[in-house]
Write an enzyme that holds these catalytic residues in place. Structure first.
Site, short mmCIF file in Angstrom:
data_model
loop_
_atom_site.label_atom_id
_atom_site.label_comp_id
_atom_site.label_asym_id
_atom_site.label_seq_id
_atom_site.Cartn_x
_atom_site.Cartn_y
_atom_site.Cartn_z
N GLY A 160 0.85 -1.18 0.00
CA GLY A 160 0.00 0.00 0.00
C GLY A 160 0.88 1.23 0.00
N GLU A 164 4.24 -2.16 3.47
CA GLU A 164 4.37 -3.44 2.77
C GLU A 164 3.83 -4.55 3.65
OE1 GLU A 164 5.79 -3.58 -0.24
OE2 GLU A 164 6.89 -1.68 -0.40
N GLY A 275 -6.63 -14.51 4.77
CA GLY A 275 -6.97 -15.04 3.45
C GLY A 275 -6.74 -14.03 2.34
N ASP A 313 -13.56 3.09 5.15
CA ASP A 313 -12.73 2.78 3.98
C ASP A 313 -12.86 1.30 3.61
OD1 ASP A 313 -10.98 3.43 1.92
OD2 ASP A 313 -9.18 3.02 3.11
N LEU A 314 -14.09 0.80 3.59
CA LEU A 314 -14.30 -0.64 3.47
C LEU A 314 -14.44 -1.07 2.00
CD1 LEU A 314 -14.39 -3.07 5.30
CD2 LEU A 314 -16.86 -2.77 5.54
N HIS A 315 -13.42 -0.77 1.21
CA HIS A 315 -13.41 -1.21 -0.19
C HIS A 315 -13.03 -2.68 -0.28
CE1 HIS A 315 -9.03 -0.99 -0.16
NE2 HIS A 315 -9.13 0.22 0.36
N GLY A 317 -10.56 -4.26 -1.20
CA GLY A 317 -9.21 -4.65 -0.79
C GLY A 317 -9.07 -4.81 0.71
N THR A 353 -7.01 2.61 9.11
CA THR A 353 -6.34 3.91 9.01
C THR A 353 -7.32 5.07 9.04
OG1 THR A 353 -4.63 2.85 7.66
CG2 THR A 353 -4.70 5.25 7.64
#
Length: 462
Positions: A160, A164, A275, A313-315, A317, A353
Site C-alpha cells: 500500500g 508493505e 486469506g 474505507d471498506l473497499h 481490498g 487507518t
C-alpha cells in the site's frame, strides 16, 4: 542530580580524561520494561492506556489529539529522568573535551534534571509507542520475522502507499515506516502519534473477540492483531529478496526498500492471516456472497454498539476471505447471541487507518478534510462516490458519530457483488440483492440492517 554521577564527573575531571565510559552507562542504566501480556479479551484494558484528563503529546495536525494515560506501560518517573539524562550526557561526552566542558556538563545535567522533574508528565510519542508495544528499545525487522518463520520463507503478499505486507508463517506482517524525512512512495511518512492511534484502535477491536459472558458485544470479524513492534534499521536481505521477487512478478508501485536510511524506524503489525482480499477471491455461488454480506453487516453492527465504530474505507481490498470447515459463526450484539450459517466462508475486515472509534475514554479518528484528493476520484466509480457520500453525511465533521457511513460501504459492497464479481446466481438471487440494496439505503446503521432486514433471515440459526 545523582551524587554517584556527580562523583563520577569529579573523578573524570581529576583524571583529565573525558572519553565515553561504560561506568556512566551503568550509573544511568534503565531497566528493561516487562513485556505486555496478551492483547485479546480482558487482558488489555483501554482505560489503562488513554484518558481525557492529561495530554502526553501533541498530535499531527491531521489527527485528533489522543489524551493518553500510559503510566502503567511506561518506566517509572525516575527511570524516565535517568534515561533522559543518559541521552543528554552521551551527547556531551563524545570526543576529548577540556575541564571547562566537564563543569558545563555538570551544570547542564543539573538543569536537565530540574527541567525533567518539573515537566515529568510529558512523554514523547516515540516513548509512548514503544511502551504500548511493550518495548523499551526498538527491535530489528529480522528479530520480529524470525519469531514466525525462517527468513528464507518470508513472502511478500501485498503493498500500500504507506507500507508493505509480508507472510511469515501463519501470520501477515505489515511494515509501516515512521518519523523519517524520506518521502515514501511520494508521501510524507506517518508520525509516531498517528501510529499510536492506529495501534490503540487495533487493540481495542481485539477486545471484541472475547465470548465471555461479561461482554455484551463480541465478534471475530475484525482481523486479530497478534503483536505490535517498533523496529529500527535497514530492511533485512531476506525481506529485500521477497520484495524484489514480488516486484518481478507483479510490478511494484512502491519505492525499493533499499532507499531507507540505516536508522529508519517502523511499526510492524503482526496480524492473523485472513486469506485473500475480495478483489482477488473467487466466490463460488450466491450462498457465499450472502454469507459475506451477513458477516460484514453483523461485524459492523457489533462494533457500532460497542465503540461507535465506523470503518470509513471498506473497499474490496479491505475485506479478506478464506474457506474453512466452520458451518456457523457467532456474534453477540447488545447481549443477544446471533449465530449465522457461513457456507464454509469466513471474512476478516482489515485496515483501520481512516476509521473512527469511541473507546469510552477518547475518540480516535482521521480528519479527512486534510486529504481533499480522497474526494476527487473518477465520477461514477463506486469507491470514489462512497467517499463523497461520506463527506455529505458527515458534513466534514469527522470526529462525530455517523454510523450511516457503514451503510454507505455496505451499499458499495452490494454493488461490487452485482457488478464486479462473477459467481453462480439465479435471476431471483439478483432481484433479492437489489431489493436488499433498496431497503439498505434507508437504514441509518449496520445495526439497524442486521436486526431488521429479511435478507439475512434464512442464514440465522439462533
Amino acid at each position: 542530580m545523582s551524587s554517584r554521577l556527580e562523583k563520577w564527573l569529579i573523578a573524570k575531571k581529576l583524571n583529565y580524561s573525558c572519553e565515553p565510559s561504560s561506568t556512566l552507562s551503568k550509573i544511568l542504566e534503565t531497566p528493561t520494561m516487562p513485556p505486555l501480556g496478551p492483547m485479546s479479551g480482558n487482558d488489555f484494558n483501554i482505560v489503562d492506556v488513554i484518558t481525557p484528563e492529561k495530554a502526553v503529546f501533541e498530535t499531527n495536525s491531521k489527527l485528533h489529539s489522543v489524551h493518553s494515560r500510559i503510566r502503567s506501560y511506561l518506566p517509572s518517573k525516575g527511570v524516565l529522568e535517568r534515561n533522559s539524562l543518559a541521552q543528554k550526557s552521551s551527547s556531551m561526552f563524545v570526543g576529548h573535551e577540556g575541564c571547562e566542558d566537564i563543569e558545563g556538563a555538570v551544570k547542564k545535567l543539573s538543569l536537565a534534571s530540574t527541567s525533567s522533574l518539573s515537566d515529568h508528565d510529558y512523554v514523547d510519542p516515540v516513548t509512548a509507542l514503544l511502551a504500548v508495544c511493550g518495548q523499551s528499545v526498538p527491535s530489528t525487522l529480522l528479530e520480529v520475522f524470525s519469531k514466525y518463520c525462517e527468513p528464507e520463507n518470508i513472502v511478500k503478499v501485498g503493498e500500500g502507499t504507506y507500507g508493505e505486507a509480508f507472510k511469515a508463517g501463519n501470520t501477515v506482517c505489515k511494515i509501516v515506516p515512521i518519523d523519517g524525512d524520506l518521502l515514501v512512495n511520494g508521501e510524507v511518512q506517518k508520525r509516531s502519534e498517528e501510529l499510536l492511534e492506529e495501534v490503540i484502535l487495533s487493540r481495542t477491536l481485539n477486545n471484541l473477540r472475547s465470548h465471555d459472558a461479561d461482554f455484551d458485544n463480541s465478534c471475530t470479524t475484525f482481523i486479530e492483531t497478534l503483536d505490535l513492534r517498533v523496529c529500527q534499521g535497514p530492511y533485512d536481505p531476506s525481506l529485500v529478496k521477497a520484495w524484489e521477487y514480488w516486484d518481478e512478478k507483479h510490478g511494484s508501485e512502491n519505492d525499493h526498500p533499499k532507499e531507507f536510511p540505516e536508522k529508519q524506524c517502523y511499526v510492524v503489525f503482526v496480524l492473523q492471516h485472513g486469506g485473500k482480499d475480495l478483489e482477488s477471491f473467487v466466490l463460488s455461488n450466491f450462498d457465499e456472497a450472502q454469507s459475506l454480506l451477513v458477516q460484514v453487516t453483523a461485524g459492523l453492527a457489533v462494533a457500532e454498539a460497542a465503540y461507535e465504530f465506523e470503518h470509513r474505507d471498506l473497499h474490496w481490498g479491505n475485506i479478506l476471505l478464506r474457506r474453512n470447515e466452520s458451518a456457523t459463526v457467532q456474534f453477540i450484539l447488545e447481549g443477544k447471541k446471533m449465530i449465522f450459517r457461513t457456507s464454509g466462508l469466513l471474512i476478516s475486515i482489515i485496515d483501520f487507518t481512516l476509521s473512527r472509534i469511541n473507546t469510552g475514554q477518547d475518540i480516535l479518528f482521521l480528519d479527512l478534510t486534510s486529504d481533499p484528493y480522497l474526494f476527487k476520484g473518477p465520477k461514477g466509480d463506486r469507491q470514489a462516490e462512497t467517499y463523497r457520500k461520506m463527506k455529505e453525511v458527515t458534513e466534514d465533521f469527522w470526529e462525530g458519530s455517523f454510523p450511516k457511513t457503514n451503510v454507505l460501504w455496505l451499499l458499495y459492497l452490494v454493488d461490487i457483488l452485482l457488478l464486479k464479481k462473477s459467481f453462480d446466481r439465479s435471476s431471483k438471487n439478483e432481484r433479492d440483492m437489489r431489493s436488499f440494496k433498496k431497503r439498505l439505503s434507508k437504514y441509518n446503521s449496520a445495526k439497524e440492517a442486521i436486526v431488521s432486514d429479511p435478507f439475512f433471515s434464512n442464514l440465522l440459526v439462533v
